[in-house]
Scaffold this active site. Sequence first.
Site, mmCIF file in Angstrom:
data_model
loop_
_atom_site.group_PDB
_atom_site.id
_atom_site.type_symbol
_atom_site.label_atom_id
_atom_site.label_comp_id
_atom_site.label_asym_id
_atom_site.label_seq_id
_atom_site.Cartn_x
_atom_site.Cartn_y
_atom_site.Cartn_z
ATOM 1 N N ASP A 1 0.847 -0.950 -0.199
ATOM 2 C CA ASP A 1 -0.028 0.145 -0.015
ATOM 3 C C ASP A 1 0.981 1.214 -0.171
ATOM 4 O OD1 ASP A 1 -2.176 1.875 0.336
ATOM 5 O OD2 ASP A 1 -3.495 0.167 1.121
ATOM 6 N N HIS B 1 11.129 0.351 -11.769
ATOM 7 C CA HIS B 1 11.145 -0.773 -12.668
ATOM 8 C C HIS B 1 10.103 -1.930 -12.223
ATOM 9 C CE1 HIS B 1 15.201 0.010 -14.487
ATOM 10 N NE2 HIS B 1 15.765 0.514 -12.866
#
Length: 448
Positions: free
Chosen positions: A217, A292
């Site tokens: 989260d 990434h």
Amino acid sequence: MACALSLLALVLAPLLVNGQLSERVGPLTSASSKAAYKTCNVLDYGGVADNSTDVGAAITSAWEECSDGGLIYIPSGDYALETWVTLSGGKATAIQMDGILYRTGTASGNMILVENTSDFELFSSTSKGAVQGFGYVYHREGSISGPRILRLQDVSDFAVHDVILVDAPAFHFVMDTCSNGEVYNMAIRGGDEGGLDGVDVWGSNIWVHDVEVTNKDECVTVKSPANNIQVESIYCNWSGGCAMGSLNADTVVTDILYRNIYTWNSNQMYMIKSNGGSGTVTNTLLENFIGHGNAYSLYIDGDWSSESTVTGDGVQLSNITFKNWKGTEADGYSRGPIKVVCLDTAPCTDITIEDFAMWTEAGDEQFYVCENGYGEGFCLESDGDDTTAYTSTISVTSAPSGYSAATMAADLSTAFGTVSSIPIPTIPTSFYPGLTPISSLGAAATTA
């Protein structure tokens, strides 16, 4: 040292940078001077480092003796925390937490709450002090309704640094209506589950830097109301990613800077999220982002379906700049690296996207999508008097130049899950490729 570095950062900051700090941050007096005035060792108040005896009452008693100028000391060792501690009304005090607190209690609320306090510092001199929340006990049953680990509420002129927060049953660290604070050199490691926020902050003039977050989260998130918040050198290592929001009614967010943010295998690199509501977000700069393997990259959503609709025409975003973003996204065909979705009742204006080069890890095509966003760059329409509703989608079938970006050696290969205990990590020595922490780790000072 932290105060001096904060002032140095202000001097070196570009004069036109949006979101820079408005004044000094950190405690007004040093922890050493507080300790010299008075030291309250929890072992003298009934604390026992046996990972069995509840240390909650001992911390509370030590606070009562040392909260008006002094240092509460939790020596190295393993301590059970069965009853939560509410530390209120202190002034010119510090907590040196060199030991590890293990949650054994089951109440809801906040395991550690510091409130209505000024000139405060929470730190570990060894960079090994930690709180182990054992949140997996809740999460394996499908619950995220357990306690939060650490909450600061109405705290001013403060610092939290060199401590580790692990596996919170709910949120890890919340700063609620705080001011003139510095948070740095921290590792936060949580379960692979929504609702386990890393760092949430709202308030005024707060500097968060050199923090690693693992969860699913919020990594480091600004909420309303907030002004002069500076966030930099953040390592979202298998996380939900950094964000702003969710934004609701009467939003007031201004002068925000995120800089040098590295995001690995997370939900997004940065997201500004709302669903209806009202108010404004202005003067925000998000620069030097490397990502990434993330699902989303640059993501503005004024119609975010994961939030219940809030009454209002929408939160108005203006003067938002995204600059120098590099790296790769997981799948640019299904979730392109630029998604700007603004409401036709609250179009985004003066948005700038520049020096942005990202490419997909899957396939050979990616999309940029903009709705009702005005400014400069990619699928945005030019600012002007005409803000007629529009949608623009741009397909890209070749990699942009300059998208290649460094990775971090500590990038996780898998999440920690939700069914077993998460180990306590060490605090990293780097939070962004090529950069060392702005302030030395406490352990380095101890061993020097």
